[in-house]
Scaffold this active site. Structure first.
Site, short mmCIF file in Angstrom:
data_model
loop_
_atom_site.label_atom_id
_atom_site.label_comp_id
_atom_site.label_asym_id
_atom_site.label_seq_id
_atom_site.Cartn_x
_atom_site.Cartn_y
_atom_site.Cartn_z
N HIS A 1 -9.42 -1.43 -7.89
CA HIS A 1 -9.25 -0.32 -6.95
C HIS A 1 -8.43 0.81 -7.60
O HIS A 1 -8.77 1.99 -7.46
CB HIS A 1 -8.59 -0.83 -5.67
CG HIS A 1 -8.39 0.23 -4.64
ND1 HIS A 1 -9.44 0.99 -4.16
CD2 HIS A 1 -7.27 0.69 -4.01
CE1 HIS A 1 -8.96 1.85 -3.26
NE2 HIS A 1 -7.66 1.69 -3.17
N ASP B 1 0.86 -1.19 0.00
CA ASP B 1 0.00 0.00 0.00
C ASP B 1 0.89 1.23 0.00
O ASP B 1 1.77 1.35 0.85
CB ASP B 1 -0.91 -0.01 1.24
CG ASP B 1 -2.03 1.01 1.14
OD1 ASP B 1 -2.19 1.63 0.07
OD2 ASP B 1 -2.74 1.19 2.14
#
Ligand code: HEM
Length: 297
Positions: A212, A140
């Site tokens: 995403h 991330d």
């Protein structure tokens, strides 16, 4: 530009603590300024970093001249299958540093400082998981802006109301790791839009419009709507997820991404990541410049 709260940009912390508070009805501006000043003094004496931000009502009340017009409460988003709840609160504190004990010491001191004026609504320890991965196992932060691009993405520019401050958005997400983990790695990668071991972005037909990355990598009139993310994983064996934390020069950048994630924007596609994780909180905040914070009385 007024100096920002430098701790926003301090990277490399392995431990985080997030606190959200609701203001007590009886607390006036002077009492709240005293809480903020006590928390700041504790941070100055601590080896770890602290950022303080405020919900729209609290900041407008404390410093109307430094409140950008665009600062609004987070509103719930209702998509076809998923909802983002709004739990707007008044004061946000983010403590982060190298060692868990030092981080907890400052979180305890900040909590003591805010006790006379605020009621705690969220109190969450978080951490870096392996090599900066989300608990789903994906790295991330790969596409996060770097160096000076962080400043452009995160801070209200010079000459605007609130310059040197940042719009902030937080959401506590609860993951269903069992369901996500039951998918084949290639299916997980299509949901995120990047490869799992090394975070390479999928290209061309390999990248679904509902990944995403496709939902959050947005350009408006040719301008990439970059935000600066500082999210951290949290949790126990039975409940775990991501505390999403992002800074932006303009709250529209965040809202556009959220609307695309929940399928309430343009093409109607939604982010398939939210089939495997659900948001349980959501607030907008303003992290004023250091000068504006110190000037509070
Ligand atoms: C369950 C919650 C979430 C998880 C697990 C998650 C995880 C990830 C991962 C693994 C990536 C790819 C690597 C990277 O570039 O960082 C990513 C990218 C990104 N995410 Fe999230 N995210 C979540 C929620 C959100 C939310 C709520 C927003 C926006 C409001 C957001 C905005 C972004 C952006 C802007 C990117 C980079 C897109 C690009 O330019 O390539 N994320 N996220």
């Amino acid at each position: 530009m007024p100096e920002p709260q430098r701790a926003i940009f301090h990277e490399g912390s392995r431990h985080h603590h997030f606190l959200e508070y609701s203001l007590n009805g009886a607390a006036d501006n002077a009492a709240l300024a005293q809480s903020i000043s006590a928390a700041r003094k504790a941070a100055e004496a601590s080896p770890v970093a602290m950022v303080v931000a405020f919900g729209p009502k609290a900041w407008r009340r404390l410093s109307p001249d430094q409140t950008p017009e665009a600062l609004c409460d987070f509103q719930p988003i209702t998509g076809a299958n998923h909802q983002a709840p709004a739990t707007q609160r008044d004061v946000f504190v983010w403590v982060h540093g190298e060692h868990h004990d030092d981080v907890l010491d400052l979180a305890l001191a900040a909590n003591k400082a805010f006790q006379p004026t605020c009621a705690p609504a969220l109190d969450l320890a978080a951490f870096v998981y392996h090599d900066s991965r989300d608990l789903t196992g994906f790295i991330d932060g790969s596409a996060n802006p770097k160096d000076d691009a962080r400043i452009d993405a995160a801070l209200v520019p010079d000459g605007e109301v609130g310059a040197g401050g940042a719009f902030v958005f937080t959401q506590r997400w609860v993951h269903d790791l069992e369901a996500f983990g039951s998918l084949a790695t290639e299916d997980q990668e299509r949901i995120i839009g990047r490869t799992k071991p090394d975070s390479i972005e999928l290209e061309g037909d390999a990248m679904p419009p509902w990944s995403h990355v496709s939902r959050t990598d947005v350009k408006i009139d040719g301008v990439a709507q970059k935000i600066y993310r500082r999210s951290a994983p949290y949790g126990t064996a039975t409940e775990h997820g991501l505390y999403f934390l992002a800074f932006a020069c303009d709250p529209t950048r965040i809202q556009v991404q959220l609307d695309r994630m929940y399928g309430v924007a343009d093409d109607g596609e939604y982010d398939h990541l939210i089939d495997y994780s659900r948001a349980v909180t959501g607030s907008y905040w303003f992290a004023p410049s250091q000068q504006a914070l110190v000037a509070l009385k």
